[in-house]
Design a protein around this motif. Structure first.
Motif, mmCIF file in Angstrom:
data_model
loop_
_atom_site.group_PDB
_atom_site.id
_atom_site.type_symbol
_atom_site.label_atom_id
_atom_site.label_comp_id
_atom_site.label_asym_id
_atom_site.label_seq_id
_atom_site.Cartn_x
_atom_site.Cartn_y
_atom_site.Cartn_z
ATOM 1 N N CYS A 122 36.332 40.927 35.216
ATOM 2 C CA CYS A 122 37.114 39.694 35.019
ATOM 3 C C CYS A 122 36.606 38.833 33.863
ATOM 4 O O CYS A 122 37.332 37.951 33.393
ATOM 5 N N GLY A 123 35.374 39.053 33.404
ATOM 6 C CA GLY A 123 34.852 38.220 32.315
ATOM 7 C C GLY A 123 34.936 36.750 32.671
ATOM 8 O O GLY A 123 34.501 36.325 33.748
ATOM 9 N N SER A 124 35.533 35.939 31.784
ATOM 10 C CA SER A 124 35.628 34.488 32.018
ATOM 11 C C SER A 124 36.473 34.142 33.242
ATOM 12 O O SER A 124 36.381 33.042 33.769
ATOM 13 N N GLY A 125 37.360 35.067 33.658
ATOM 14 C CA GLY A 125 38.200 34.822 34.837
ATOM 15 C C GLY A 125 39.571 34.253 34.512
ATOM 16 O O GLY A 125 40.371 34.001 35.412
ATOM 17 N N VAL A 126 39.884 34.096 33.220
ATOM 18 C CA VAL A 126 41.140 33.389 32.904
ATOM 19 C C VAL A 126 42.384 34.189 33.291
ATOM 20 O O VAL A 126 43.420 33.600 33.614
ATOM 21 N N ILE A 127 42.299 35.532 33.271
ATOM 22 C CA ILE A 127 43.488 36.321 33.659
ATOM 23 C C ILE A 127 43.752 36.109 35.150
ATOM 24 O O ILE A 127 44.868 35.788 35.564
ATOM 25 N N SER A 128 42.709 36.300 35.958
ATOM 26 C CA SER A 128 42.870 36.104 37.409
ATOM 27 C C SER A 128 43.326 34.682 37.712
ATOM 28 O O SER A 128 44.211 34.467 38.548
ATOM 29 N N ALA A 129 42.735 33.715 37.026
ATOM 30 C CA ALA A 129 43.089 32.308 37.294
ATOM 31 C C ALA A 129 44.566 32.057 36.998
ATOM 32 O O ALA A 129 45.212 31.257 37.680
ATOM 33 N N ALA A 160 29.560 36.471 34.495
ATOM 34 C CA ALA A 160 31.028 36.486 34.575
ATOM 35 C C ALA A 160 31.472 36.132 35.995
ATOM 36 O O ALA A 160 32.446 35.388 36.180
ATOM 37 N N VAL A 161 30.769 36.633 36.989
ATOM 38 C CA VAL A 161 31.118 36.328 38.382
ATOM 39 C C VAL A 161 31.028 34.809 38.604
ATOM 40 O O VAL A 161 31.916 34.201 39.210
ATOM 41 N N LYS A 162 29.974 34.210 38.053
ATOM 42 C CA LYS A 162 29.814 32.747 38.175
ATOM 43 C C LYS A 162 30.946 32.011 37.468
ATOM 44 O O LYS A 162 31.489 31.034 37.976
ATOM 45 N N ALA A 163 31.290 32.492 36.276
ATOM 46 C CA ALA A 163 32.356 31.834 35.500
ATOM 47 C C ALA A 163 33.674 31.898 36.261
ATOM 48 O O ALA A 163 34.406 30.905 36.348
ATOM 49 N N ALA A 164 33.973 33.064 36.848
ATOM 50 C CA ALA A 164 35.232 33.211 37.589
ATOM 51 C C ALA A 164 35.227 32.316 38.825
ATOM 52 O O ALA A 164 36.223 31.654 39.133
ATOM 53 N N ALA A 165 34.083 32.276 39.520
ATOM 54 C CA ALA A 165 33.992 31.436 40.724
ATOM 55 C C ALA A 165 34.197 29.962 40.360
ATOM 56 O O ALA A 165 34.807 29.201 41.118
ATOM 57 N N SER A 166 33.735 29.583 39.174
ATOM 58 C CA SER A 166 33.872 28.171 38.782
ATOM 59 C C SER A 166 35.337 27.802 38.512
ATOM 60 O O SER A 166 35.677 26.631 38.425
ATOM 61 N N LEU A 167 36.201 28.814 38.383
ATOM 62 C CA LEU A 167 37.644 28.532 38.227
ATOM 63 C C LEU A 167 38.360 28.535 39.575
ATOM 64 O O LEU A 167 39.585 28.505 39.633
ATOM 65 N N GLY A 168 37.574 28.649 40.662
ATOM 66 C CA GLY A 168 38.176 28.600 41.997
ATOM 67 C C GLY A 168 38.590 29.957 42.517
ATOM 68 O O GLY A 168 39.360 30.055 43.480
ATOM 69 N N LEU A 169 38.097 31.020 41.887
ATOM 70 C CA LEU A 169 38.480 32.380 42.311
ATOM 71 C C LEU A 169 37.450 32.958 43.258
ATOM 72 O O LEU A 169 36.246 32.771 43.053
ATOM 73 N N PRO A 170 37.890 33.735 44.275
ATOM 74 C CA PRO A 170 36.934 34.562 44.997
ATOM 75 C C PRO A 170 36.410 35.596 44.000
ATOM 76 O O PRO A 170 37.209 36.270 43.331
ATOM 77 N N ALA A 171 35.096 35.692 43.850
ATOM 78 C CA ALA A 171 34.546 36.569 42.812
ATOM 79 C C ALA A 171 33.321 37.282 43.357
ATOM 80 O O ALA A 171 32.485 36.659 44.017
ATOM 81 N N VAL A 172 33.218 38.587 43.098
ATOM 82 C CA VAL A 172 32.042 39.336 43.547
ATOM 83 C C VAL A 172 31.534 40.218 42.417
ATOM 84 O O VAL A 172 32.294 40.648 41.552
ATOM 85 N N ARG A 173 30.231 40.482 42.487
ATOM 86 C CA ARG A 173 29.636 41.367 41.492
ATOM 87 C C ARG A 173 29.785 42.805 41.966
ATOM 88 O O ARG A 173 29.430 43.135 43.109
ATOM 89 N N ALA A 174 30.321 43.662 41.121
ATOM 90 C CA ALA A 174 30.476 45.075 41.499
ATOM 91 C C ALA A 174 30.543 45.932 40.242
ATOM 92 O O ALA A 174 31.044 45.497 39.204
ATOM 93 N N ASP A 175 30.022 47.140 40.363
ATOM 94 C CA ASP A 175 30.215 48.144 39.322
ATOM 95 C C ASP A 175 31.554 48.810 39.641
ATOM 96 O O ASP A 175 31.676 49.521 40.651
ATOM 97 N N LEU A 176 32.560 48.532 38.834
ATOM 98 C CA LEU A 176 33.949 48.922 39.127
ATOM 99 C C LEU A 176 34.298 48.467 40.543
ATOM 100 O O LEU A 176 34.159 47.298 40.838
ATOM 101 N N PHE A 177 34.698 49.392 41.433
ATOM 102 C CA PHE A 177 35.108 48.984 42.787
ATOM 103 C C PHE A 177 34.081 49.410 43.817
ATOM 104 O O PHE A 177 34.391 49.452 45.002
ATOM 105 N N HIS A 178 32.870 49.749 43.383
ATOM 106 C CA HIS A 178 31.871 50.201 44.352
ATOM 107 C C HIS A 178 31.563 49.088 45.335
ATOM 108 O O HIS A 178 31.323 47.959 44.954
ATOM 109 N N GLY A 179 31.621 49.418 46.613
ATOM 110 C CA GLY A 179 31.351 48.428 47.654
ATOM 111 C C GLY A 179 32.593 47.663 48.075
ATOM 112 O O GLY A 179 32.555 46.899 49.026
ATOM 113 N N ILE A 180 33.720 47.846 47.368
ATOM 114 C CA ILE A 180 34.955 47.137 47.733
ATOM 115 C C ILE A 180 35.705 48.012 48.742
ATOM 116 O O ILE A 180 36.001 49.170 48.453
#
Ligand SMILES: C[S@@+](CC[C@H](N)C(=O)[O-])C[C@H]1O[C@@H](n2cnc3c(N)ncnc32)[C@H](O)[C@@H]1O
Length: 187
Positions: A33-40, A58-78
């Motif tokens: 998600c990088g900065s998170g602007v697409i998801s936002a 990037a996870v922190k940046a996305a969370a600061s836009l009000g998004l649920p955000a998690v750290r993952a290598d691709l979808f591992h753990g999702i």
């Protein structure tokens, strides 16, 4: 924030494609998600959205836009499945290895470095993404002419997807594309 990929032409091309593809009842995941602007930009337009990235900044940046955000290598753990999967991956061919120290350079290079042929992360993504796809899932994948359009489409077809170019934009040294992929088993 310099350790997070800044929104750029590729970001906005994928954002426009995502906005026109998204439906109100979609559950959406954005990988990388990088900065998170697409998801936002999808907040309030879809049922749910989860932003993920391998880069903790990037996870922190996305969370600061009000998004649920998690750290993952691709979808591992999702463990969930999604109706719309967005990915603007590292897509440039790079000779150099990633800087093993987790410096700013490491994270910016990880945002763009697609390995020797530009398709290493994309190939891993295509191999495993069906584990997080709902039966009606669509994928929007951004790539560049420098990644190899035909090669990526062939890789996608070989991984069991149909491919369609839904957006494209030409720049001085490359053309950017958004590919829409669906499981070919659904046809
Ligand atoms: C080209 S940037 C795109 C960022 C943002 N989506 C945008 O469009 O501005 C690629 C992003 O993918 C992330 N990334 C790279 N490898 C990844 C991986 N294996 N798993 C998850 N994210 C990854 C990078 O940290 C970076 O934020």
């Amino acid at each position: 924030m310099v350790n997070v990929y800044p929104p750029s032409e590729d970001t906005y091309l994928l954002m426009r494609a995502a906005t026109s593809e998204a439906r109100p009842d979609d559950s959406v995941i954005e990988i990388g998600c990088g900065s998170g602007v697409i998801s936002a930009s999808l907040i309030g337009r879809v049922r749910s959205i989860l932003a993920t990235d391998i880069n903790p900044h990037a996870v922190k940046a996305a969370a600061s836009l009000g998004l649920p955000a998690v750290r993952a290598d691709l979808f591992h753990g999702i463990r969930s499945r999604f109706d719309l999967i967005l990915f603007n991956p590292p897509y440039l061919p790079e000779e150099s290895e990633l800087d093993p120290d987790l410096t700013e350079d490491h994270w910016l290079s990880a945002a763009l470095n697609g390995g020797a042929d530009g398709r290493e992360v994309i190939a891993r993504f295509l191999k495993g993404v069906s584990d997080v796809m709902s039966p009606r899932a669509r994928i929007l994948l951004l790539i560049s002419s420098l990644t190899g359009l035909e090669e990526v489409m062939e890789l996608a077809r070989a991984s069991g997807f149909t491919t369609e170019i839904v957006a494209r934009e030409r720049y001085f040294f490359e053309e950017l594309y958004v590919l829409k992929l669906r499981s070919s088993a659904l046809r």
